[in-house]
Design an enzyme around this catalytic site. Structure first.
Site, PDB file in Angstrom:
ATOM      1  N   LEU A  22       0.849  -1.316  -0.134  1.00 27.90           N
ATOM      2  CA  LEU A  22       0.064   0.066   0.160  1.00 27.90           C
ATOM      3  C   LEU A  22       1.034   1.215   0.026  1.00 27.90           C
ATOM      4  O   LEU A  22       1.628   1.448   0.853  1.00 27.90           O
ATOM      5  CB  LEU A  22      -0.878  -0.359   1.095  1.00 27.90           C
ATOM      6  CG  LEU A  22      -1.924   1.215   1.307  1.00 27.90           C
ATOM      7  CD1 LEU A  22      -2.933   1.117   0.077  1.00 27.90           C
ATOM      8  CD2 LEU A  22      -2.637   1.154   2.677  1.00 27.90           C
ATOM      9  N   ASP A  23       0.646   2.214  -0.986  1.00 28.26           N
ATOM     10  CA  ASP A  23       1.374   3.624  -1.239  1.00 28.26           C
ATOM     11  C   ASP A  23       2.711   3.213  -1.097  1.00 28.26           C
ATOM     12  O   ASP A  23       3.541   4.231  -0.540  1.00 28.26           O
ATOM     13  CB  ASP A  23       0.715   4.467   0.091  1.00 28.26           C
ATOM     14  CG  ASP A  23      -0.665   4.679  -0.046  1.00 28.26           C
ATOM     15  OD1 ASP A  23      -1.233   4.798  -1.305  1.00 28.26           O
ATOM     16  OD2 ASP A  23      -1.440   5.058   0.897  1.00 28.26           O
ATOM     17  N   GLU A  24       3.164   2.164  -1.526  1.00 31.18           N
ATOM     18  CA  GLU A  24       4.774   2.099  -1.597  1.00 31.18           C
ATOM     19  C   GLU A  24       5.329   1.703  -3.098  1.00 31.18           C
ATOM     20  O   GLU A  24       6.525   1.090  -3.121  1.00 31.18           O
ATOM     21  CB  GLU A  24       5.285   1.074  -0.599  1.00 31.18           C
ATOM     22  CG  GLU A  24       5.162   1.333   0.954  1.00 31.18           C
ATOM     23  CD  GLU A  24       5.626   0.570   1.849  1.00 31.18           C
ATOM     24  OE1 GLU A  24       6.129  -0.289   1.625  1.00 31.18           O
ATOM     25  OE2 GLU A  24       4.986   0.582   3.030  1.00 31.18           O
TER      26      GLU A  24
END
Length: 283
Positions: free
Chosen positions: A225-227
């Site tokens: 997530l979001d990486e």
């Protein structure tokens, strides 16, 4: 008839002669290079290149020529006719600023993509979308219906022959399976306070901590997530006089700018994946 314009992107093990081989092949085919950029990643020992050129040949002829060259250098390459605009599906929830910005840029012909549809887990942004004459699909989602909803998303991707999915503040976490199927073809935008200020009201949390920079990050979607690999980031300086509402407004602006740049660079094939990071060849 004017010659067709193509863009070629490639990566391969870094070794002498790659640029000479590519430029020589193009010259031998009567092509004219209009833009060329390259980068050698010394740590990864990998070479990246983007070449824009005009050619009297059909796309399949150019592709066949590079397919014959590729094995000699271990090249992975992509070729696109610049006359074909990438077909984009935008996904949103209730926040409208990124969607509105992208649609306006397309309307004003400053973003050379074709938005073929907008999908959302809420009905709120249907009027905005349809004001641009674009199909809107309301796909509600609950924990129980998530697999079915994501199957509907994939059905839209197939139906509209989508090249890129843009999560323009789509406030749902994609499953690992959907992330895998959209690998390298989905871009997300989020505020750059993560992981410091998670959850609800991040700008209020940032205000309470007295932050001095507001930022946004556009990246490829992965199951982490979001990486995912970062394409673009934008920041704006703030100070003690700004309220939480001011910070949120500034945040919306930088999100729009970062996302628009990322979408443009992807559409122009200026972004190449290099493991967990990207090589970006902006103008």
């Amino acid at each position: 008839m004017s010659p067709a314009e193509y863009v070629l992107t490639l990566s391969c093990p870094d070794r002498p002669g790659v640029v000479a081989a590519v430029s020589g092949l193009l010259a031998g085919q009567g092509c004219n290079i209009t833009e060329s950029q390259q980068f050698g990643d010394r740590a990864a020992r990998r070479f990246f290149m983007r070449v824009q050129f005009t050619s009297p040949l059909a796309e399949d002829e150019v592709r066949a020529a590079f397919a014959a060259l590729a094995p000699e250098f271990g090249m992975e390459f992509e070729l696109r006719d610049m006359a074909r605009k990438p077909r984009v599906l935008i996904m949103v929830s209730k926040f409208d600023h990124c969607l509105n910005d992208l649609l306006y840029r397309v309307h004003k012909k400053t973003l050379d993509i074709e938005v073929v549809a907008v999908a959302s887990n809420h009905p709120d942004l249907r009027p905005l979308t349809q004001s641009y004459g674009i199909d809107y699909h309301h796909l509600p989602i609950t924990p129980e219906t998530k697999p079915r909803q994501e199957a509907e998303v994939l059905a839209l991707v197939e139906h509209y022959q989508v090249d890129l999915v843009v999560l323009a503040r789509y406030m749902q976490v994609l499953s690992e399976d959907l992330c895998a199927k959209l690998a390298g073809k989905a871009i997300n935008i989020h505020h750059s306070f993560l992981p410091s200020f998670k959850g609800a009201k991040p700008y209020h949390q940032a205000h309470a901590r007295g932050v001095k920079l507001i930022g946004a990050t556009a990246h490829y979607v992965t199951s982490h997530l979001d990486e995912g690999p970062i394409i673009e980031q934008e920041v704006a300086r703030v100070n003690h006089s700004h309220s939480p509402e001011d910070l949120a407004a500034i945040g919306r602006d930088v999100e729009c700018v970062a996302l628009a740049r990322a979408v443009r660079w992807h559409a122009e094939q200026r972004v190449l994946l290099d493991g967990h990071k990207t090589i970006v060849f902006p103008r």
